[in-house]
Write a protein that holds these residues in place. Structure first.
Motif, mmCIF file in Angstrom:
data_model
loop_
_atom_site.group_PDB
_atom_site.id
_atom_site.type_symbol
_atom_site.label_atom_id
_atom_site.label_comp_id
_atom_site.label_asym_id
_atom_site.label_seq_id
_atom_site.Cartn_x
_atom_site.Cartn_y
_atom_site.Cartn_z
ATOM 1 N N LYS A 27 -47.925 96.353 112.865
ATOM 2 C CA LYS A 27 -48.480 96.306 114.215
ATOM 3 C C LYS A 27 -48.555 97.706 114.830
ATOM 4 O O LYS A 27 -49.529 98.037 115.513
ATOM 5 N N GLU A 30 -51.840 99.555 114.135
ATOM 6 C CA GLU A 30 -53.112 98.905 114.464
ATOM 7 C C GLU A 30 -54.130 99.857 115.092
ATOM 8 O O GLU A 30 -55.288 99.895 114.661
ATOM 9 N N THR A 48 -62.003 88.998 118.141
ATOM 10 C CA THR A 48 -61.298 87.819 118.630
ATOM 11 C C THR A 48 -59.846 88.229 118.858
ATOM 12 O O THR A 48 -59.475 89.373 118.598
ATOM 13 N N ASP A 49 -59.030 87.297 119.288
ATOM 14 C CA ASP A 49 -57.610 87.596 119.455
ATOM 15 C C ASP A 49 -56.944 87.931 118.118
ATOM 16 O O ASP A 49 -55.996 88.699 118.076
ATOM 17 N N GLU A 50 -57.455 87.341 117.029
ATOM 18 C CA GLU A 50 -56.829 87.519 115.720
ATOM 19 C C GLU A 50 -57.482 88.590 114.854
ATOM 20 O O GLU A 50 -56.822 89.168 113.993
ATOM 21 N N PHE A 51 -58.790 88.819 115.008
ATOM 22 C CA PHE A 51 -59.516 89.698 114.094
ATOM 23 C C PHE A 51 -60.493 90.611 114.825
ATOM 24 O O PHE A 51 -61.020 90.256 115.877
ATOM 25 N N ARG A 62 -56.945 92.372 110.837
ATOM 26 C CA ARG A 62 -56.224 91.203 111.346
ATOM 27 C C ARG A 62 -55.123 91.680 112.270
ATOM 28 O O ARG A 62 -54.344 92.570 111.917
ATOM 29 N N LYS A 63 -55.054 91.094 113.456
ATOM 30 C CA LYS A 63 -54.116 91.565 114.473
ATOM 31 C C LYS A 63 -52.915 90.646 114.654
ATOM 32 O O LYS A 63 -51.842 91.114 115.011
ATOM 33 N N ASP A 64 -53.067 89.350 114.406
ATOM 34 C CA ASP A 64 -51.937 88.436 114.599
ATOM 35 C C ASP A 64 -50.901 88.589 113.490
ATOM 36 O O ASP A 64 -49.714 88.395 113.703
ATOM 37 N N LYS A 65 -51.334 88.933 112.305
ATOM 38 C CA LYS A 65 -50.473 89.255 111.169
ATOM 39 C C LYS A 65 -51.045 90.551 110.606
ATOM 40 O O LYS A 65 -52.063 90.520 109.925
ATOM 41 N N TYR A 79 -65.520 82.848 106.786
ATOM 42 C CA TYR A 79 -64.896 83.531 107.913
ATOM 43 C C TYR A 79 -65.793 83.537 109.133
ATOM 44 O O TYR A 79 -65.304 83.427 110.258
ATOM 45 N N LEU A 83 -64.381 82.107 112.574
ATOM 46 C CA LEU A 83 -64.213 82.987 113.738
ATOM 47 C C LEU A 83 -65.246 82.744 114.837
ATOM 48 O O LEU A 83 -64.993 83.056 116.002
#
Length: 87
Positions: A27, A30, A48-51, A62-65, A79, A83
């Motif tokens: 993280k 990032e 998006t919130d995740e990508f 990827r931001k959530d993981k 995908y 998404l």
């Protein structure tokens, strides 16, 4: 090198062909990786919130993981559907 140094990767295969590569990050990296992706591929095309999606859906941050995902042409529609389901 976008991720900054050599890393282990997770290669995934489907129907006997390489279809994706996951590159684990952290993280804390990032923002730096995002900047490197923008330098290499230009502005993201979807966020998006995740990508964050770059390079015509071939490279995703990827931001959530924290990971960078590389996709082949077979997985791009999967995908996109996942998404963009809210659009």
């Amino acid at each position: 090198m976008i991720t900054g140094f050599p890393r282990k990767v997770e290669a995934r295969f489907g129907n006997g062909k390489l279809n994706s590569v996951w590159i684990p990050t952290a993280k804390a990296e990032e923002d730096r990786i995002r900047q490197k992706l923008k330098e290499a591929y230009g502005q993201h095309i979807v966020i998006t919130d995740e990508f964050e999606v770059f390079n015509d859906w071939k490279v995703l941050l990827r931001k959530d993981k924290p990971e960078v995902l590389l996709l082949n042409e077979t997985l791009i529609p999967v995908y996109k559907g996942f998404l963009l389901k809210g659009d």
